[in-house]
Motif scaffolding. Structure first.
Motif, short mmCIF file in Angstrom:
data_model
loop_
_atom_site.label_atom_id
_atom_site.label_comp_id
_atom_site.label_asym_id
_atom_site.label_seq_id
_atom_site.Cartn_x
_atom_site.Cartn_y
_atom_site.Cartn_z
N VAL A 182 -0.65 1.48 -3.61
CA VAL A 182 -0.31 0.14 -3.13
C VAL A 182 1.20 -0.05 -3.32
CG1 VAL A 182 -0.67 -2.34 -3.40
CG2 VAL A 182 -2.58 -0.76 -3.74
N TYR A 183 1.84 -0.53 -2.26
CA TYR A 183 3.29 -0.79 -2.28
C TYR A 183 3.50 -2.30 -2.30
CZ TYR A 183 4.13 4.10 -1.34
OH TYR A 183 4.18 5.47 -1.44
N TYR A 184 4.44 -2.74 -3.14
CA TYR A 184 4.74 -4.16 -3.29
C TYR A 184 6.14 -4.45 -2.79
CZ TYR A 184 0.52 -4.53 -6.02
OH TYR A 184 -0.79 -4.53 -6.40
N ARG A 185 6.27 -5.64 -2.21
CA ARG A 185 7.55 -6.09 -1.66
C ARG A 185 7.74 -7.55 -2.06
NH1 ARG A 185 10.98 -4.38 2.26
NH2 ARG A 185 9.76 -2.54 2.75
N VAL A 186 8.97 -7.90 -2.44
CA VAL A 186 9.31 -9.29 -2.79
C VAL A 186 9.34 -10.13 -1.51
CG1 VAL A 186 11.11 -10.80 -3.72
CG2 VAL A 186 10.60 -8.62 -4.84
N VAL A 187 8.87 -11.36 -1.59
CA VAL A 187 8.91 -12.30 -0.47
C VAL A 187 10.22 -13.09 -0.59
CG1 VAL A 187 7.80 -14.27 0.65
CG2 VAL A 187 6.40 -12.47 -0.41
N PRO A 188 11.22 -12.75 0.23
CA PRO A 188 12.53 -13.41 0.08
C PRO A 188 12.47 -14.93 0.24
CG PRO A 188 12.66 -11.58 1.64
CD PRO A 188 11.22 -11.76 1.29
N GLN A 189 11.62 -15.41 1.12
CA GLN A 189 11.53 -16.87 1.35
C GLN A 189 11.05 -17.59 0.09
OE1 GLN A 189 10.00 -14.49 3.11
NE2 GLN A 189 10.55 -14.70 5.26
N ALA A 190 10.19 -16.95 -0.70
CA ALA A 190 9.72 -17.57 -1.93
C ALA A 190 10.86 -17.71 -2.93
CB ALA A 190 8.57 -16.75 -2.53
N SER A 240 1.70 -7.09 -0.61
CA SER A 240 1.30 -5.73 -0.92
C SER A 240 0.71 -5.07 0.31
CB SER A 240 0.29 -5.70 -2.06
OG SER A 240 -0.89 -6.38 -1.70
N GLU A 241 0.82 -3.75 0.33
CA GLU A 241 0.28 -2.97 1.44
C GLU A 241 -0.28 -1.67 0.87
OE1 GLU A 241 1.91 -0.52 5.33
OE2 GLU A 241 3.20 -2.03 4.40
N ARG A 242 -1.53 -1.40 1.19
CA ARG A 242 -2.15 -0.15 0.75
C ARG A 242 -1.79 0.96 1.73
NH1 ARG A 242 -5.56 1.62 -2.80
NH2 ARG A 242 -6.14 -0.43 -3.57
N ARG A 243 -1.32 2.08 1.18
CA ARG A 243 -1.04 3.27 1.96
C ARG A 243 -1.73 4.44 1.28
NH1 ARG A 243 5.38 2.36 2.09
NH2 ARG A 243 5.35 0.28 3.01
N ALA A 244 -2.78 4.92 1.90
CA ALA A 244 -3.62 5.97 1.32
C ALA A 244 -4.17 5.44 -0.01
CB ALA A 244 -2.87 7.28 1.19
N SER A 245 -3.88 6.12 -1.11
CA SER A 245 -4.44 5.68 -2.39
C SER A 245 -3.46 4.84 -3.22
CB SER A 245 -4.89 6.90 -3.21
OG SER A 245 -3.79 7.73 -3.45
#
Length: 124
Positions: free
Chosen positions: A98-106, A91-96
């Motif tokens: 939170v954006y989520y991204r799948v971990v391909p290696q997992a 996850s990455e917070r951008r301003a207010s």
């Protein structure tokens, strides 16, 4: 030998052991994978993971994830936290937001483990 590690062959008297084709999973690996499978064992979490993975850019804002899922925003946040702690999302917070991204290696690791287990069963 720890109680979580299985020996390659244990035969009762009069029983002929079947030869192993590979070493069994270690207790440590099984514990790690169990955490991931537990995280995936909830329909809401599976839907959230799928919704994120289905995005063209591979990421989704938390504000986009509640559409079509009939739970409250705090519940969605809890499920996303479980997926993140299991190593399936970053996850990455951008301003207010939170954006989520799948971990391909997992996901690749899970696929590899399931493929190895299935190959053993299919070839038997």
């Amino acid at each position: 030998m720890s109680n979580q590690e299985l020996p390659l062959s244990v035969a009762a008297p009069g029983c002929a052991p079947t030869p192993s084709t590979r070493p069994p999973m270690t207790g440590e690996t099984a514990a790690e994978l169990a955490t991931v499978f537990k995280a995936l064992a909830d329909p809401v979490r599976l839907r959230l993971l799928s919704a994120i993975a289905a995005r063209a850019d591979g990421e989704a804002c938390v504000c986009d994830l509640s559409a079509g899922i009939d739970v409250t925003q705090p519940t969605i946040s809890h499920h996303l936290k479980v997926l993140r702690e299991a190593g399936l999302l970053t996850s990455e917070r951008r301003a207010s937001w939170v954006y989520y991204r799948v971990v391909p290696q997992a996901l690749t690791r899970l696929a590899d483990v399931l493929t190895a287990e299935a190959a053993t069963v299919i070839s038997a």
